[in-house]
Design an enzyme around this catalytic site. Sequence first.
Site, PDB file in Angstrom:
ATOM      1  N   CYS A  58      14.057  -8.633   4.661  1.00  0.00           N
ATOM      2  CA  CYS A  58      13.190  -9.331   5.628  1.00  0.00           C
ATOM      3  C   CYS A  58      13.729 -10.714   6.007  1.00  0.00           C
ATOM      4  O   CYS A  58      13.306 -11.301   6.996  1.00  0.00           O
ATOM      5  CB  CYS A  58      11.788  -9.465   5.063  1.00  0.00           C
ATOM      6  SG  CYS A  58      11.087  -7.877   4.594  1.00  0.00           S
TER       7      CYS A  58
ATOM      8  N   HIS B 236       7.864 -14.598   8.670  1.00  0.00           N
ATOM      9  CA  HIS B 236       8.044 -13.150   8.541  1.00  0.00           C
ATOM     10  C   HIS B 236       6.657 -12.514   8.496  1.00  0.00           C
ATOM     11  O   HIS B 236       5.748 -13.043   7.853  1.00  0.00           O
ATOM     12  CB  HIS B 236       8.828 -12.838   7.259  1.00  0.00           C
ATOM     13  CG  HIS B 236       8.827 -11.380   6.923  1.00  0.00           C
ATOM     14  ND1 HIS B 236       9.214 -10.428   7.834  1.00  0.00           N
ATOM     15  CD2 HIS B 236       8.463 -10.710   5.793  1.00  0.00           C
ATOM     16  CE1 HIS B 236       9.095  -9.226   7.275  1.00  0.00           C
ATOM     17  NE2 HIS B 236       8.642  -9.377   6.042  1.00  0.00           N
TER      18      HIS B 236
ATOM     19  N   ASN C 188       5.165  -4.432   9.396  1.00  0.00           N
ATOM     20  CA  ASN C 188       6.349  -5.073   8.809  1.00  0.00           C
ATOM     21  C   ASN C 188       7.615  -4.292   9.179  1.00  0.00           C
ATOM     22  O   ASN C 188       7.818  -3.175   8.714  1.00  0.00           O
ATOM     23  CB  ASN C 188       6.186  -5.135   7.283  1.00  0.00           C
ATOM     24  CG  ASN C 188       7.336  -5.868   6.600  1.00  0.00           C
ATOM     25  OD1 ASN C 188       8.340  -6.216   7.243  1.00  0.00           O
ATOM     26  ND2 ASN C 188       7.207  -6.092   5.311  1.00  0.00           N
TER      27      ASN C 188
HETATM   28  N1  ACO Z   1      -5.773   2.297   1.708  1.00  0.00           N
HETATM   29  C1  ACO Z   1      -6.835   2.217   0.875  1.00  0.00           C
HETATM   30  N2  ACO Z   1      -6.746   1.725  -0.371  1.00  0.00           N
HETATM   31  C2  ACO Z   1      -5.542   1.312  -0.790  1.00  0.00           C
HETATM   32  C3  ACO Z   1      -4.386   1.378   0.019  1.00  0.00           C
HETATM   33  C4  ACO Z   1      -4.543   1.914   1.315  1.00  0.00           C
HETATM   34  N3  ACO Z   1      -3.524   2.010   2.185  1.00  0.00           N
HETATM   35  N4  ACO Z   1      -3.342   0.897  -0.675  1.00  0.00           N
HETATM   36  C5  ACO Z   1      -3.805   0.525  -1.871  1.00  0.00           C
HETATM   37  N5  ACO Z   1      -5.121   0.790  -1.955  1.00  0.00           N
HETATM   38  C6  ACO Z   1      -6.043   0.537  -3.065  1.00  0.00           C
HETATM   39  C7  ACO Z   1      -5.346   0.484  -4.409  1.00  0.00           C
HETATM   40  O1  ACO Z   1      -5.147   1.766  -4.937  1.00  0.00           O
HETATM   41  C8  ACO Z   1      -6.329  -0.332  -5.227  1.00  0.00           C
HETATM   42  O2  ACO Z   1      -7.368   0.512  -5.645  1.00  0.00           O
HETATM   43  P1  ACO Z   1      -7.988   0.342  -7.134  1.00  0.00           P
HETATM   44  O3  ACO Z   1      -8.566  -1.043  -7.151  1.00  0.00           O
HETATM   45  O4  ACO Z   1      -8.978   1.440  -7.188  1.00  0.00           O
HETATM   46  O5  ACO Z   1      -6.820   0.513  -8.070  1.00  0.00           O
HETATM   47  C9  ACO Z   1      -6.917  -1.310  -4.196  1.00  0.00           C
HETATM   48  O6  ACO Z   1      -6.641  -0.736  -2.902  1.00  0.00           O
HETATM   49  C10 ACO Z   1      -6.329  -2.694  -4.274  1.00  0.00           C
HETATM   50  O7  ACO Z   1      -4.923  -2.544  -4.334  1.00  0.00           O
HETATM   51  P2  ACO Z   1      -3.986  -3.782  -4.422  1.00  0.00           P
HETATM   52  O8  ACO Z   1      -2.563  -3.318  -4.510  1.00  0.00           O
HETATM   53  O9  ACO Z   1      -4.478  -4.728  -5.461  1.00  0.00           O
HETATM   54  O10 ACO Z   1      -4.244  -4.439  -2.985  1.00  0.00           O
HETATM   55  P3  ACO Z   1      -3.680  -5.789  -2.410  1.00  0.00           P
HETATM   56  O11 ACO Z   1      -4.787  -6.604  -1.945  1.00  0.00           O
HETATM   57  O12 ACO Z   1      -2.659  -6.419  -3.324  1.00  0.00           O
HETATM   58  O13 ACO Z   1      -2.892  -5.264  -1.135  1.00  0.00           O
HETATM   59  C11 ACO Z   1      -0.665  -4.852  -0.356  1.00  0.00           C
HETATM   60  C12 ACO Z   1      -1.809  -4.404  -1.292  1.00  0.00           C
HETATM   61  C13 ACO Z   1      -1.187  -4.767   1.071  1.00  0.00           C
HETATM   62  C14 ACO Z   1       0.495  -3.901  -0.569  1.00  0.00           C
HETATM   63  C15 ACO Z   1      -0.275  -6.303  -0.690  1.00  0.00           C
HETATM   64  O14 ACO Z   1      -0.068  -6.449  -2.082  1.00  0.00           O
HETATM   65  C16 ACO Z   1       0.973  -6.738   0.040  1.00  0.00           C
HETATM   66  O15 ACO Z   1       0.956  -6.889   1.257  1.00  0.00           O
HETATM   67  N6  ACO Z   1       2.067  -7.007  -0.698  1.00  0.00           N
HETATM   68  C17 ACO Z   1       3.332  -7.393  -0.096  1.00  0.00           C
HETATM   69  C18 ACO Z   1       4.099  -6.170   0.318  1.00  0.00           C
HETATM   70  C19 ACO Z   1       5.340  -6.491   1.098  1.00  0.00           C
HETATM   71  O16 ACO Z   1       5.370  -7.388   1.898  1.00  0.00           O
HETATM   72  N7  ACO Z   1       6.381  -5.733   0.880  1.00  0.00           N
HETATM   73  C20 ACO Z   1       7.593  -5.845   1.625  1.00  0.00           C
HETATM   74  C21 ACO Z   1       7.990  -4.473   2.062  1.00  0.00           C
HETATM   75  S1  ACO Z   1       9.175  -4.342   3.354  1.00  0.00           S
HETATM   76  C22 ACO Z   1      10.678  -5.009   2.936  1.00  0.00           C
HETATM   77  O17 ACO Z   1      10.769  -6.048   2.444  1.00  0.00           O
HETATM   78  C23 ACO Z   1      11.860  -4.230   3.261  1.00  0.00           C
END
Ligand code: ACO
Length: 328
Positions: free
Chosen positions: A116, A255, A285
């Site tokens: 990114c 980003h 993203n």
């Molecule tokens: N829909 C519904 N529920 C979901 C989803 C979904 N798509 N995804 C996760 N959940 C659930 C989980 O299972 C969890 O349920 P539980 O409490 O019963 O266990 C709940 O939602 C909360 O999950 P968390 O992972 O704690 O949610 P969080 O608020 O942290 O959001 C996210 C998750 C959106 C992934 C966040 O952590 C994030 O944006 N992280 C950064 C990711 C990122 O930028 N990655 C880069 C990738 S690309 C690259 O660099 C090449």
Amino acid sequence: MKFFRRFKILGTGAYLPEKVLTNADLEKIVDTSDEWIKTRTGIEKRHIAREDEATSDLIIEAAKEALRNAGLAASALGAIIIGTISPDTFFPSTGCWVQKGLDVPGIPAFDVSAACSGFLYGLEVGSLMLSSIAKPILVAGADILSKITNWEDRGTCVLLGDGAGAVIIAPTDEDRGFLSSILGADGSLGELLIQPAGGSRMPASHETVDKKLHLLYMKGNEIFKYAVRTMGDAAIQAIKLAGVDPDNISLFIPHQANTRIIEATCRRAKVPLDKTHITISWHGNMSAGTIPIAFHDAISKGLIKRDDLVLFAAFGAGFTWGASVLRF
Ligand code: ACO
């Protein structure tokens, strides 16, 4: 105000694949909801490349628009630098495929792999190369993440999209360019966001394909914390190094990984949210693609004027990060 490195932006362009995947479409693929995706990430839809479309195809379209906006023919280019982690092929580089598509043989063309942060890494390299090349340079950031996405994993598939952004930079004597630019990396955290197979560590085999090890894996929660801290601190450093105040920043282009990451970064760096360009809702993203696409969007909408100070900040796999203050 002191100048760090002079260059000017001659033109920008962007390209998103035609196919749109909405949150409602995702509800039919995995156990998720429009409400969850919107409130937890800010994303409403993303663009998805066709099966026969590769990263260079998107970049070539974005580059043509950037060249048109710059009033330049591709033959005016002196180099091509591409930030990407989803190359058409490991080799030749995507830069070489873009060069072929633009029909400009002879000039240097290569990729920068910083996920990114790839566009900011590319811009740093390009701005340094200008003094020796003395011709306009194409710097693009682009990714087709849909082809390395696990469409059964709701924790990742709702976040990702495909797209390309391009800028043409050129040497100048005017007081424009980077007032500051910092880059960083911490390879010890590499396992948190990784495409495990397909390289020399774990070459492609039937087993790696069966286990889906060619797809993107991440620990979303942990990345979230590092992203906020690192992008925020990088922005603070870039502002300080530029010798300006956060209030002097005309527009912040971070980003675009998650609206909540952007909001927390703004709070940490004391950059007002109303001076922050957030475009994630309509593209998700796209890794290296998000900053140049948001930059092009801001310029197209007249949000950036001559002499404005633009702050960029990025964070991605590696981990890598970067931030810069650009006088437009
Ligand atoms: N829909 C519904 N529920 C979901 C989803 C979904 N798509 N995804 C996760 N959940 C659930 C989980 O299972 C969890 O349920 P539980 O409490 O019963 O266990 C709940 O939602 C909360 O999950 P968390 O992972 O704690 O949610 P969080 O608020 O942290 O959001 C996210 C998750 C959106 C992934 C966040 O952590 C994030 O944006 N992280 C950064 C990711 C990122 O930028 N990655 C880069 C990738 S690309 C690259 O660099 C090449």
